[in-house]
Scaffold this motif. Structure first.
Motif, mmCIF file in Angstrom:
data_model
loop_
_atom_site.group_PDB
_atom_site.id
_atom_site.type_symbol
_atom_site.label_atom_id
_atom_site.label_comp_id
_atom_site.label_asym_id
_atom_site.label_seq_id
_atom_site.Cartn_x
_atom_site.Cartn_y
_atom_site.Cartn_z
ATOM 1 N N TYR A 75 -27.126 54.797 5.466
ATOM 2 C CA TYR A 75 -27.629 55.190 4.150
ATOM 3 C C TYR A 75 -28.257 53.989 3.439
ATOM 4 O O TYR A 75 -29.315 54.096 2.805
ATOM 5 N N GLU A 76 -27.594 52.827 3.545
ATOM 6 C CA GLU A 76 -28.006 51.651 2.772
ATOM 7 C C GLU A 76 -29.345 51.100 3.237
ATOM 8 O O GLU A 76 -30.203 50.744 2.432
ATOM 9 N N THR A 77 -29.571 51.051 4.538
ATOM 10 C CA THR A 77 -30.784 50.417 5.081
ATOM 11 C C THR A 77 -31.911 51.416 5.308
ATOM 12 O O THR A 77 -33.078 51.121 5.027
ATOM 13 N N HIS A 78 -31.585 52.597 5.817
ATOM 14 C CA HIS A 78 -32.621 53.541 6.236
ATOM 15 C C HIS A 78 -32.690 54.793 5.366
ATOM 16 O O HIS A 78 -33.633 55.585 5.499
ATOM 17 N N GLY A 79 -31.687 54.989 4.518
ATOM 18 C CA GLY A 79 -31.690 56.152 3.640
ATOM 19 C C GLY A 79 -31.049 57.390 4.246
ATOM 20 O O GLY A 79 -30.933 58.417 3.577
ATOM 21 N N PHE A 80 -30.619 57.321 5.496
ATOM 22 C CA PHE A 80 -29.988 58.470 6.143
ATOM 23 C C PHE A 80 -29.062 57.986 7.242
ATOM 24 O O PHE A 80 -29.129 56.818 7.673
ATOM 25 N N VAL A 81 -28.191 58.902 7.700
ATOM 26 C CA VAL A 81 -27.394 58.653 8.894
ATOM 27 C C VAL A 81 -27.596 59.821 9.853
ATOM 28 O O VAL A 81 -28.042 60.898 9.458
ATOM 29 N N ALA A 82 -27.250 59.597 11.094
ATOM 30 C CA ALA A 82 -27.248 60.651 12.102
ATOM 31 C C ALA A 82 -26.110 60.349 13.072
ATOM 32 O O ALA A 82 -25.648 59.203 13.155
ATOM 33 N N THR A 83 -25.674 61.373 13.764
ATOM 34 C CA THR A 83 -24.528 61.226 14.657
ATOM 35 C C THR A 83 -24.925 61.601 16.075
ATOM 36 O O THR A 83 -25.643 62.585 16.294
ATOM 37 N N ALA A 84 -24.448 60.806 17.042
ATOM 38 C CA ALA A 84 -24.613 61.124 18.461
ATOM 39 C C ALA A 84 -23.330 61.776 18.951
ATOM 40 O O ALA A 84 -22.230 61.243 18.733
ATOM 41 N N TYR A 85 -23.470 62.937 19.576
ATOM 42 C CA TYR A 85 -22.326 63.677 20.084
ATOM 43 C C TYR A 85 -22.333 63.628 21.611
ATOM 44 O O TYR A 85 -23.268 64.113 22.250
ATOM 45 N N ASP A 86 -21.300 63.039 22.165
ATOM 46 C CA ASP A 86 -21.130 63.031 23.620
ATOM 47 C C ASP A 86 -20.209 64.196 23.954
ATOM 48 O O ASP A 86 -18.989 64.118 23.789
#
Length: 302
Positions: A75-86
């Motif tokens: 959030y702080e650097t790119h404005g969003f997060v995403a998750t990788a699901y294995d």
């Protein structure tokens, strides 16, 4: 030829708003009950499979001025997060099994028609018998008793078998061990061959506890699907509700991560209505989201 061309560009009839009226009159005030476990890194899974892993998604390539390859999105650097699901298997959590799970010529999850979306829902309650015998399986007599009380199961319906086994979901090891409740082959044959249902569902992760899984084998090799790992059937009316069916659609998939939602009449005491929970805008978290030790995003105070 002129008539055929006109049919291509002009609707056959004026806009039909009857389904909008049905929604406004009935479905908006109906009660919605989620029948789905959220899948997580730690949960019951068939002993032959391992658990899932959740982790932050990383940049797969450099993005000039934005991210370097391998950077975790924040959030702080790119404005969003995403998750990788294995996800080590498509047989995980609440699921929809297509015939291809066992049948080399069976339909895959991406072959299932759009008509799976909304169906009548019948819930057959065997939980009192399971309370006395954890290995109890639905019998033909249970179907007969249900129909004596509620009438004949509609053709094309989904039949969920309530055992209350889902209340043991947090018992990761015990949940998947025998004895656990199931559905007998004789009952499956009555439901599919005589009642012509769409599919059945159950709370455990297997259809039955026979050495050959005879019920599941019969279903898949006769081109029937099934639901596994459902929950909250104790909150659903035994008759008169609908079920909404959603699932991931990997091409050629041998299983589907599914979402089942029961839709009960407005007067039903469980569930929430669209009027009460419209869904937009969604509620904010009580604290900022942060990853826990398993990689799951949870609201976490300072």
């Amino acid at each position: 030829m002129v008539l055929a061309a006109e049919c291509l560009v002009r609707p056959a009839v004026a806009d039909d708003l009857s389904l909008w009226a049905l929604y406004d009159r009935t479905l908006r005030s109906a009660k919605y009950i989620d029948l789905t476990h959220a899948f997580a890194p730690v949960q019951p899974v068939w002993p032959g499979f391992s658990g899932a892993r959740f982790k932050p998604a990383r940049a797969g390539r450099p993005l000039d001025g934005f991210a370097r390859e391998g950077d975790v999105f924040t959030y702080e650097t790119h404005g969003f997060v995403a998750t990788a699901y294995d996800l080590p298997t498509d047989q995980y959590g609440t699921q929809l099994d297509p015939p291809a799970h066992w049948n080399p010529r069976g339909a895959t999850i991406s072959d299932l028609p759009a008509t799976y979306t909304l169906r009548p829902l019948a819930v057959i309650d065997i939980s009192p018998k399971v309370a006395r015998d954890e290995g109890y399986h639905l019998q033909v007599a249970d179907i007969a008793a249900y129909e004596e009380k509620h009438g004949r199961i509609p053709a094309g319906a989904v039949v969920m078998v309530r055992s209350d086994w889902s209340k043991r979901w947090a018992e990761t090891e015990r949940f998947r061990q025998k004895p656990f409740p199931g559905v007998s082959l004789a009952a499956l044959k009555v439901l599919h061959l005589e009642r012509k249902i769409l599919f059945h569902g159950h709370e455990p992760l297997d259809t039955d506890t026979t050495p050959t899984l005879e019920g599941e084998a019969w279903l898949m090799h006769n081109n029937f699907a099934q639901a596994e790992g459902v929950t909250n059937l104790d909150q659903v009316p035994e008759a008169g509700a609908l079920i909404a069916i959603g699932f991931a659609k990997p091409l050629g998939g041998t299983g589907g991560f599914a979402r089942y939602v029961a839709i009960a009449p407005a007067g039903w005491p469980h569930g929430v209505s669209v009027d009460a929970v419209p869904g937009a805008p969604l509620a904010q978290q009580p604290a900022p989201l942060r990853r826990d030790a398993d990689g799951v995003m949870r609201p976490t105070g300072p």
